[in-house]
Design an enzyme around this catalytic site. Structure first.
Site, PDB file in Angstrom:
ATOM      1  N   SER A   1       0.862  -1.195   0.040  1.00 24.12           N
ATOM      2  CA  SER A   1       0.016   0.002   0.004  1.00 24.12           C
ATOM      3  C   SER A   1       0.997   1.375   0.086  1.00 24.12           C
ATOM      4  O   SER A   1       1.827   1.202   0.709  1.00 24.12           O
ATOM      5  CB  SER A   1      -0.788  -0.046   1.367  1.00 24.12           C
ATOM      6  N   SER A   2       0.658   2.027  -0.818  1.00 29.73           N
ATOM      7  CA  SER A   2       1.039   3.411  -0.976  1.00 29.73           C
ATOM      8  C   SER A   2       2.691   3.472  -1.045  1.00 29.73           C
ATOM      9  O   SER A   2       3.134   3.171  -2.271  1.00 29.73           O
ATOM     10  CB  SER A   2       0.902   4.342   0.373  1.00 29.73           C
ATOM     11  N   SER A   3       3.795   3.542  -0.136  1.00 32.94           N
ATOM     12  CA  SER A   3       5.057   3.431  -0.428  1.00 32.94           C
ATOM     13  C   SER A   3       5.176   2.045  -0.849  1.00 32.94           C
ATOM     14  O   SER A   3       6.151   1.787  -1.825  1.00 32.94           O
ATOM     15  CB  SER A   3       5.717   4.004   0.711  1.00 32.94           C
TER      16      SER A   3
END
Ligand SMILES: *[C@@H]1O[C@H](CO)[C@@H](O)[C@H](O)[C@H]1NC(C)=O
Ligand SMILES: *[C@@H]1O[C@H](CO)[C@@H](O)[C@H](O)[C@H]1NC(C)=O
Ligand SMILES: *[C@@H]1O[C@H](CO)[C@@H](O)[C@H](O)[C@H]1NC(C)=O
Length: 304
Positions: free
Chosen positions: A148-150
């Protein structure tokens, strides 16, 4: 006698089972725990390795690499994502890498990270996979990556730098591989033009960014599933299209003409676009950062 009868009355009141020692197993079985692994092999970027090996391990188990978001930890992604629970029923192993940097975002900006065997975080994570395949007799055709995300940025980077290692990847709210590149070669650098959705180019150019991360590689590549929310104010929504363009460029799909578009799939407000057998995009209207993980759907995409 009076005392004893009071005791039996109490036992009756609270239920006999609570007073009978031993024989019966406790109702809550302790399950396997998250464990840190040191000495998994070369670790050029000092990334930490955590692993979840379920009590009931499948024969020749699949492996999922589950990568945390910025400010996150392996422990947080272990408890906040569904993969360990799913591992308990399906018998696969989950590797939770942990970023070595103070803000604990991943390095998806340095040349080292954006190169096959380039001595960055991606290299360390690949070595965790080799170690796990070897130690647990894992199935090399069933290695997957998600985050998720990074961690979604790193999912795209892992798929680009180690295409031979992964059968599939699922990115929840990331950016294209190489979009966070640092022009000054910085490690773990923030890239504002990418984050705000200003880094845009053609499918061919984005695809070339991936090919350049492992020059000369001509083998199989993982199939990809890309989630993004339209209301994402951290990694702006155009990163959805740019990531789709990137994998279309790699696989030779037409990014302007998906094979199919299914409205309100897998849930109301989400649209699922299929570009070919190696690329699915799921655009979540009105959803911010990050799109919630869909564990059961992930299992289907991974074929687990
Ligand atoms: C990358 O490193 C691995 C492990 O050391 C090695 O087996 C592989 O051959 C290297 N890849 C290339 C293209 O040199
Ligand atoms: C940010 O990334 C873009 C590519 O997405 C790159 O062209 C640009 O140089 C990067 N910016 C910095 C400050 O490194
Ligand atoms: C993505 O591309 C499609 C088709 O070109 C366009 O209609 C849509 O607005 C784009 N979405 C974003 C978030 O840029």
């Amino acid at each position: 006698m009076k005392f004893l009868s009071q005791v039996s009355a109490a036992l009756a009141l609270f239920g006999a089972a609570s007073a009978i020692p031993a024989e019966e197993p406790p109702l809550l079985q302790a399950r396997a725990a998250l464990q840190q692994v040191t000495g998994f092999g070369a670790n050029p970027s000092n990334t930490k390795m955590y692993i979840y090996v379920p009590d009931k391990l499948a024969e020749s188990p699949a492996i999922i690499v589950a990568i945390h978001y910025c400010t996150g930890t392996a422990q947080q992604y272990y408890s906040g994502s569904p993969y360990a629970r799913l591992a308990d029923t399906k018998g696969f192993i989950v590797i939770y890498p942990e970023s070595p940097y103070s803000g604990t975002c991943w390095d998806v900006s340095s040349k080292a990270a954006l190169t096959h065997n380039g001595t960055g975080d991606s290299n360390s994570i690949a070595n965790m996979v080799y170690y796990t395949l070897d130690k647990y007799g894992g199935d090399p055709t069933k290695v997957f990556v998600t985050g998720s995300s990074s961690g979604a940025m790193m999912t795209n980077v892992m798929a680009a730098t180690y295409p031979e290692l992964f059968a599939a990847g699922i990115a929840y709210s990331g950016v294209p591989a190489g979009c966070f590149v640092s022009s000054s070669g910085g490690t773990d650098a923030w890239n504002n033009s990418c984050a705000t959705g200003q880094s845009r180019t053609t499918a061919a150019a984005w695809g070339q960014v991936v090919l350049d991360m492992y020059p000369g590689y001509e083998g199989e590549r993982p199939k990809m599933q890309i989630y993004h929310g339209s209301a994402d104010t951290t990694l702006a929504a155009p990163n959805y299209n740019e990531t789709i363009k990137q994998w279309c460029g790699v696989f030779g799909y037409d990014d302007t003409a998906p094979e199919s578009a299914a409205a309100n799939t897998p849930q109301s407000g989400y649209t699922t676009y299929t570009y070919g057998d190696h690329l699915v995009g799921i655009y979540a209207n009105g959803v911010g950062h990050t799109v919630p993980i869909r564990g059961d759907d992930d299992m289907k995409f991974f074929g687990l």
